[in-house]
Design an enzyme around this catalytic site. Sequence first.
Site, PDB file in Angstrom:
ATOM      1  N   ARG A  65      36.533  45.882  31.528  1.00 23.39           N
ATOM      2  CA  ARG A  65      37.122  44.777  30.771  1.00 23.39           C
ATOM      3  C   ARG A  65      36.027  43.944  30.121  1.00 23.39           C
ATOM      4  O   ARG A  65      34.871  43.989  30.511  1.00 23.39           O
ATOM      5  CB  ARG A  65      37.922  43.863  31.694  1.00 23.39           C
ATOM      6  CG  ARG A  65      39.233  44.429  32.133  1.00 23.39           C
ATOM      7  CD  ARG A  65      39.950  43.431  33.016  1.00 23.39           C
ATOM      8  NE  ARG A  65      40.262  42.213  32.280  1.00 23.39           N
ATOM      9  CZ  ARG A  65      39.905  40.991  32.679  1.00 23.39           C
ATOM     10  NH1 ARG A  65      39.215  40.821  33.776  1.00 23.39           N
ATOM     11  NH2 ARG A  65      40.232  39.942  31.962  1.00 23.39           N
ATOM     12  N   LYS A 126      34.643  44.466  45.224  1.00 20.86           N
ATOM     13  CA  LYS A 126      35.483  45.202  44.268  1.00 20.86           C
ATOM     14  C   LYS A 126      35.529  46.694  44.602  1.00 20.86           C
ATOM     15  O   LYS A 126      34.509  47.376  44.572  1.00 20.86           O
ATOM     16  CB  LYS A 126      34.920  44.992  42.859  1.00 20.86           C
ATOM     17  CG  LYS A 126      35.696  45.711  41.774  1.00 20.86           C
ATOM     18  CD  LYS A 126      35.307  45.168  40.418  1.00 20.86           C
ATOM     19  CE  LYS A 126      35.837  46.021  39.283  1.00 20.86           C
ATOM     20  NZ  LYS A 126      35.665  45.370  37.993  1.00 20.86           N
ATOM     21  N   ARG A 254      36.543  33.506  38.741  1.00 18.13           N
ATOM     22  CA  ARG A 254      35.715  33.799  39.920  1.00 18.13           C
ATOM     23  C   ARG A 254      36.075  32.864  41.046  1.00 18.13           C
ATOM     24  O   ARG A 254      36.160  31.655  40.822  1.00 18.13           O
ATOM     25  CB  ARG A 254      34.225  33.571  39.632  1.00 18.13           C
ATOM     26  CG  ARG A 254      33.705  34.229  38.432  1.00 18.13           C
ATOM     27  CD  ARG A 254      32.343  34.879  38.699  1.00 18.13           C
ATOM     28  NE  ARG A 254      32.395  36.224  38.184  1.00 18.13           N
ATOM     29  CZ  ARG A 254      32.508  37.321  38.914  1.00 18.13           C
ATOM     30  NH1 ARG A 254      32.542  37.250  40.213  1.00 18.13           N
ATOM     31  NH2 ARG A 254      32.561  38.499  38.369  1.00 18.13           N
TER      32      ARG A 254
HETATM   33  C1  BTN Z   1      36.916  46.853  35.023  1.00 17.38           C
HETATM   34  O1  BTN Z   1      36.563  46.781  36.196  1.00 17.38           O
HETATM   35  O2  BTN Z   1      36.577  45.982  34.179  1.00 17.38           O
HETATM   36  C2  BTN Z   1      37.755  48.004  34.594  1.00 17.38           C
HETATM   37  C3  BTN Z   1      37.090  49.313  34.936  1.00 17.38           C
HETATM   38  C4  BTN Z   1      37.892  50.504  34.485  1.00 17.38           C
HETATM   39  C5  BTN Z   1      37.114  51.787  34.666  1.00 17.38           C
HETATM   40  C6  BTN Z   1      37.956  52.981  34.371  1.00 17.38           C
HETATM   41  S1  BTN Z   1      37.131  54.476  34.818  1.00 17.38           S
HETATM   42  C7  BTN Z   1      38.366  55.406  34.006  1.00 17.38           C
HETATM   43  C8  BTN Z   1      38.678  54.683  32.716  1.00 17.38           C
HETATM   44  N1  BTN Z   1      37.733  55.048  31.677  1.00 17.38           N
HETATM   45  C9  BTN Z   1      36.963  54.029  31.327  1.00 17.38           C
HETATM   46  O3  BTN Z   1      36.054  54.083  30.464  1.00 17.38           O
HETATM   47  N2  BTN Z   1      37.295  52.934  31.996  1.00 17.38           N
HETATM   48  C10 BTN Z   1      38.374  53.184  32.931  1.00 17.38           C
END
Ligand code: BTN
Length: 256
Positions: A65, A126, A254
């Site tokens: 994100r 996380k 946070r």
């Molecule tokens: C976050 O933590 O901000 C979201 C992370 C999301 C990661 C997943 S891995 C599979 C899919 N492909 C990506 O490039 N991102 C999501």
Amino acid sequence: MSATAAIQWPAEAIWEAVSPALPSFSVEILPQIDSTNSELMRRARAGQTEPILLVAESQTAGRGRLGRDWLSQGASTPALTFSLGMPLHMADWSGLSLAVGVSVARSLHPALQLKWPNDVWFEGRKLAGILIETVNIGSTRYAVIGVGLNIGPREAVGLSTPPAWLQELLPGIDAPQALQRIAAPLVQAVQVFETQGLAPFLKTFATRDALAGRAVTLSDGTHGQAQGVDSSGALLVHTDAGLKKISSAEVSVRPV
Ligand code: BTN
């Protein structure tokens, strides 16, 4: 045995569980891709909008994100990285990430919590992140729901929140077994969300809400106390200036 034995993914079992309720569904496993979200977004823009579960054994440019990277490096066991692409006929998308988080947490362990709006946490660390993107297709939209889940121990270097990993809770579990637990219930949860919205997920979200009652700081510097979410999934924060509703996915929160 070869040192590079192929990973055995439960693609057929997932397809069998999902396809009765979603006949055009398919499962695809790739050894490597830049990002499963990027790939399904490219396909959707090129007109491929059937429902699909796309799993990558490794990503070279995983995205998170707020324009962040999602790093797979630094883990002893490969993370589970996949995206679920589904055309969804609905007007109100707010809260989809909460419904997805509820489904993922429920499929894995009772001790998992949800950190608004997109993270799955274990003991304040996380475990998994969720990235949802959409493409307009005519009068409806195609949702790409990406999930990255740490399976084995990983370094905290470069991460904004310290990591947790699933083997802390389920010793010996691997990425295919985690996918087997998550995938079919997730498709079902998204279908429930499509017809009934966020309401069926709110109670479980509240029981797993990692921020409830905690002092939080928003990315605009505002301080307050998190007080759960409203019926649209907006985060409620009690501040000196009154109750603030945070619905923008661009805001990061946070705990203090
Ligand atoms: C976050 O933590 O901000 C979201 C992370 C999301 C990661 C997943 S891995 C599979 C899919 N492909 C990506 O490039 N991102 C999501």
